[in-house]
Scaffold this active site. Structure first.
Site, PDB file in Angstrom:
ATOM      1  N   GLU A   1      43.460  44.172  41.914  1.00  0.00           N
ATOM      2  CA  GLU A   1      42.262  44.105  42.760  1.00  0.00           C
ATOM      3  C   GLU A   1      41.399  42.918  42.368  1.00  0.00           C
ATOM      4  O   GLU A   1      41.175  42.672  41.181  1.00  0.00           O
ATOM      5  CB  GLU A   1      41.451  45.406  42.629  1.00  0.00           C
TER       6      GLU A   1
ATOM      7  N   ARG B   1      41.792  55.994  57.278  1.00  0.00           N
ATOM      8  CA  ARG B   1      41.895  57.239  56.508  1.00  0.00           C
ATOM      9  C   ARG B   1      41.129  58.337  57.240  1.00  0.00           C
ATOM     10  O   ARG B   1      39.915  58.241  57.420  1.00  0.00           O
ATOM     11  CB  ARG B   1      41.283  57.067  55.125  1.00  0.00           C
TER      12      ARG B   1
ATOM     13  N   VAL C   1      47.108  54.512  48.125  1.00  0.00           N
ATOM     14  CA  VAL C   1      46.962  55.149  49.441  1.00  0.00           C
ATOM     15  C   VAL C   1      47.334  54.172  50.561  1.00  0.00           C
ATOM     16  O   VAL C   1      48.059  54.516  51.490  1.00  0.00           O
ATOM     17  CB  VAL C   1      45.495  55.626  49.631  1.00  0.00           C
TER      18      VAL C   1
ATOM     19  N   GLU D   1      29.343  42.003  33.262  1.00  0.00           N
ATOM     20  CA  GLU D   1      29.781  40.864  34.073  1.00  0.00           C
ATOM     21  C   GLU D   1      28.773  40.564  35.163  1.00  0.00           C
ATOM     22  O   GLU D   1      27.912  41.380  35.478  1.00  0.00           O
ATOM     23  CB  GLU D   1      31.213  41.056  34.614  1.00  0.00           C
ATOM     24  N   LYS D   2      28.883  39.372  35.726  1.00  0.00           N
ATOM     25  CA  LYS D   2      27.993  38.987  36.815  1.00  0.00           C
ATOM     26  C   LYS D   2      28.253  39.907  37.992  1.00  0.00           C
ATOM     27  O   LYS D   2      29.385  40.253  38.278  1.00  0.00           O
ATOM     28  CB  LYS D   2      28.255  37.536  37.207  1.00  0.00           C
TER      29      LYS D   2
ATOM     30  N   HIS E   1      36.582  42.794  49.087  1.00  0.00           N
ATOM     31  CA  HIS E   1      37.576  43.380  48.181  1.00  0.00           C
ATOM     32  C   HIS E   1      38.950  43.017  48.740  1.00  0.00           C
ATOM     33  O   HIS E   1      39.333  43.478  49.807  1.00  0.00           O
ATOM     34  CB  HIS E   1      37.387  44.898  48.126  1.00  0.00           C
TER      35      HIS E   1
ATOM     36  N   ARG F   1      50.092  52.068  39.899  1.00  0.00           N
ATOM     37  CA  ARG F   1      50.682  53.178  40.669  1.00  0.00           C
ATOM     38  C   ARG F   1      50.806  52.743  42.126  1.00  0.00           C
ATOM     39  O   ARG F   1      50.327  51.679  42.498  1.00  0.00           O
ATOM     40  CB  ARG F   1      49.744  54.387  40.611  1.00  0.00           C
TER      41      ARG F   1
ATOM     42  N   GLU G   1      40.423  44.788  38.516  1.00  0.00           N
ATOM     43  CA  GLU G   1      41.261  45.755  37.803  1.00  0.00           C
ATOM     44  C   GLU G   1      42.656  45.811  38.398  1.00  0.00           C
ATOM     45  O   GLU G   1      42.885  45.324  39.502  1.00  0.00           O
ATOM     46  CB  GLU G   1      40.627  47.159  37.799  1.00  0.00           C
TER      47      GLU G   1
HETATM   48  P1  ADP Z   1      36.762  51.503  39.454  1.00  0.00           P
HETATM   49  O1  ADP Z   1      37.889  51.471  38.463  1.00  0.00           O
HETATM   50  O2  ADP Z   1      35.746  52.532  39.111  1.00  0.00           O
HETATM   51  O3  ADP Z   1      37.227  51.534  40.874  1.00  0.00           O
HETATM   52  P2  ADP Z   1      36.235  48.629  39.743  1.00  0.00           P
HETATM   53  O4  ADP Z   1      36.105  47.716  38.596  1.00  0.00           O
HETATM   54  O5  ADP Z   1      37.492  48.554  40.547  1.00  0.00           O
HETATM   55  O6  ADP Z   1      35.983  50.125  39.232  1.00  0.00           O
HETATM   56  O7  ADP Z   1      35.000  48.429  40.717  1.00  0.00           O
HETATM   57  C1  ADP Z   1      34.792  49.290  41.826  1.00  0.00           C
HETATM   58  C2  ADP Z   1      33.913  48.635  42.867  1.00  0.00           C
HETATM   59  O8  ADP Z   1      32.636  48.281  42.305  1.00  0.00           O
HETATM   60  C3  ADP Z   1      34.461  47.331  43.431  1.00  0.00           C
HETATM   61  O9  ADP Z   1      35.367  47.540  44.493  1.00  0.00           O
HETATM   62  C4  ADP Z   1      33.186  46.648  43.892  1.00  0.00           C
HETATM   63  O10 ADP Z   1      32.770  47.205  45.132  1.00  0.00           O
HETATM   64  C5  ADP Z   1      32.179  47.042  42.835  1.00  0.00           C
HETATM   65  N1  ADP Z   1      32.127  46.038  41.746  1.00  0.00           N
HETATM   66  C6  ADP Z   1      32.781  46.080  40.579  1.00  0.00           C
HETATM   67  N2  ADP Z   1      32.511  44.993  39.815  1.00  0.00           N
HETATM   68  C7  ADP Z   1      31.664  44.226  40.536  1.00  0.00           C
HETATM   69  C8  ADP Z   1      31.029  42.964  40.329  1.00  0.00           C
HETATM   70  N3  ADP Z   1      31.183  42.260  39.196  1.00  0.00           N
HETATM   71  N4  ADP Z   1      30.233  42.485  41.305  1.00  0.00           N
HETATM   72  C9  ADP Z   1      30.057  43.194  42.454  1.00  0.00           C
HETATM   73  N5  ADP Z   1      30.603  44.370  42.712  1.00  0.00           N
HETATM   74  C10 ADP Z   1      31.410  44.903  41.789  1.00  0.00           C
END
Ligand code: ADP
Length: 450
Positions: free
Chosen positions: A275, A338, A295, A200-201, A208, A292, A288
């Site tokens: 998220e 935290r 925190v 993905e881009k 977040h 559950r 994602e």
């Molecule tokens: P995990 O399940 O390992 O937590 P995520 O898909 O939630 O994976 O991504 C974790 C973090 O990685 C995000 O909170 C963000 O900081 C960064 N991230 C994930 N995808 C992208 C994206 N397409 N562009 C920029 N940052 C990303």
């Protein structure tokens, strides 16, 4: 209602769940490892059962031992907390097939959302915005190149089975793509036993933002507004807030509706989090869903007045939600810090004996913790030892109240990240709400060495 709940967890979340059960008149059973004989959750529950040695794999992840404890104590439900077995669909299935109530969503919802490729496909069908990129799994570096050209560099290659910030590779230009692609595949295979990856881009300066949802087994799903979780280090959240000062009413309405649509598309039951990453122009994209309790749930509880653990238990018992979306009102601002047993700037863990612990108190301060004076923090588990949550009418007042609470906190005997929070709360960019997911790491690089 439920009669007796086994809590398959430790630390502050086990204590939080025990307290919620007691408030509802439900019996509690704690399970503990040999390293947790003197832990707070072991002491607070009505009954406590040792389930194995210190290593999580042999205790808190030991499904046969946990199921035996449930059977011995005549429980009727199991609450997994967060981490450990909370997102393990096979465990949820074993719990349900053994005749217990699972305090969580169906294994089917967990499976769809637990696999990032299938989650993205489901979100696309539900009309939830996705980060531009591949529609599904990407099989070859050639296919990855084609998708990356279309989306535009930089791109991120992610493991479908990834989690906890692992299994991701950022690629800035085409010559680096093929090598990163195969590295991501082999790392995913080694870490998760599944080499499915997608592209993905890579969004460069996003925030977040996540949406708290709550569903019941009668088809109702509501949201409890959004949380701002951009203050992170190594993909680990450090400070969370609700609401986000970056989100205006129109965007809030859109992102919360997307969260509800996401949850409804998998017939979601219980508390869950969707998220998103949000760009400077307030466009947002699903990354994602966590199936559950999280925190940072207390900040959402505080602005809405809804007890999420209580409602997890109620909907697990089959009760319908007692409030409609229109009845959920937002009030004021909440922040959570935290507190970890680790060096505030080097982040090296600092387990050991807590000689003295003094928790902050006073108006609109909540502390969720399993600490007490004289407790020895074992080195085997997560370093988070307390969560301090404050509430106030405005964000500005809430920050000031948190500064007061952090000043009052005393953890003597181990090193904590109290000083990190002190400096962060005093940072003018943080105070103005001007930050993205890279803010904390960039700021840490500029701090003078001590
Ligand atoms: P995990 O399940 O390992 O937590 P995520 O898909 O939630 O994976 O991504 C974790 C973090 O990685 C995000 O909170 C963000 O900081 C960064 N991230 C994930 N995808 C992208 C994206 N397409 N562009 C920029 N940052 C990303």
């Amino acid at each position: 209602m439920l009669h007796k709940v086994l809590i398959a967890n430790r630390g502050e979340i086990a204590v939080r769940i025990i307290r919620a059960c007691k408030d509802l008149g439900i019996g509690t059973v704690a399970v503990y490892s040999e390293a947790d004989r003197d832990a707070m959750h072991t002491r607070l529950a009505d009954q406590s059962i040792c389930i194995g040695p210190a290593a999580s794999a042999r205790s808190y992840l030991n499904i046969p031992a946990i199921m035996s404890a449930a059977s011995l104590t005549d429980c009727d439900a199991i609450h997994p907390g967060y981490g450990f077995l909370a997102e393990n669909a096979a465990f949820a299935e074993i719990v349900m097939e053994s005749g217990y109530t699972w305090v969580g969503p169906s294994p089917e919802s967990m499976r769809i959302m637990g696999d990032k490729v299938s989650a993205k496909q489901r979100m696309q069908q539900a009309g939830v915005p996705l980060v531009p990129g591949s529609d599904g799994a990407v099989e070859s570096p050639e296919e990855a190149k084609r998708i990356a050209r279309e989306a535009g560099y930089p791109v991120i290659i992610k493991a479908s089975a990834g989690g906890g910030g692992r299994g991701m590779k950022i690629v800035h230009h085409e010559p680096a793509l093929a090598a990163a692609f195969s590295m991501c595949q082999s790392e995913a295979k080694a870490a998760f036993g599944d080499d499915t990856v997608y592209v993905e881009k890579f969004l460069e300066q996003p925030r977040h933002i996540e949406v708290q949802v709550l569903g019941d087994s009668h088809g109702n799903v509501v949201h409890l507004f959004e949380r701002e979780c951009s203050i992170q280090r190594n993909n680990q959240k450090v400070l969370e807030e609700a609401p986000s000062c970056f989100v205006d009413d129109e965007t809030r309405q859109k992102i919360c509706a997307a969260g509800v649509a996401a949850a409804k598309s998998v017939d979601y039951v219980g508390a869950g989090t969707i998220e998103f990453l949000m760009n400077a122009d307030k466009s947002f994209y699903f990354i994602e869903m966590n199936t559950r309790i999280q925190v940072e749930h207390p900040v959402s509880e505080w602005i809405t007045g809804i007890d999420l653990i209580e409602w997890q238990l109620r909907v697990a018992a089959g009760e319908p939600l007692a409030f409609s979306q229109q009845q959920i009102k937002r009030k004021g601002h909440a922040i959570e810090c935290r507190i970890n047993a680790e060096h505030p700037f080097k982040f090296t863990p600092s387990p050991g004996k807590v000689e003295l612990y003094h928790a902050p108190g006073g108006r609109s301060v909540r502390v969720d913790s399993a600490l007490y004076s004289g407790y020895s923090i074992p080195p085997y588990y997560d370093s988070m030892i307390a969560k301090i949550i404050t509430h106030a009418r405005t964000r500005e007042k809430c920050i000031r109240r948190m500064q007061r609470a952090i000043d009052e906190l005393a953890v003597i005997g181990v090193t904590s990240n109290q000083e990190l929070h002190k400096r962060l709360l005093a940072n003018p960019d943080f105070q103005r709400g001007e930050f993205n997911i890279h803010f904390l790491e960039e700021w840490l690089k500029q701090l003078p060495d001590e």
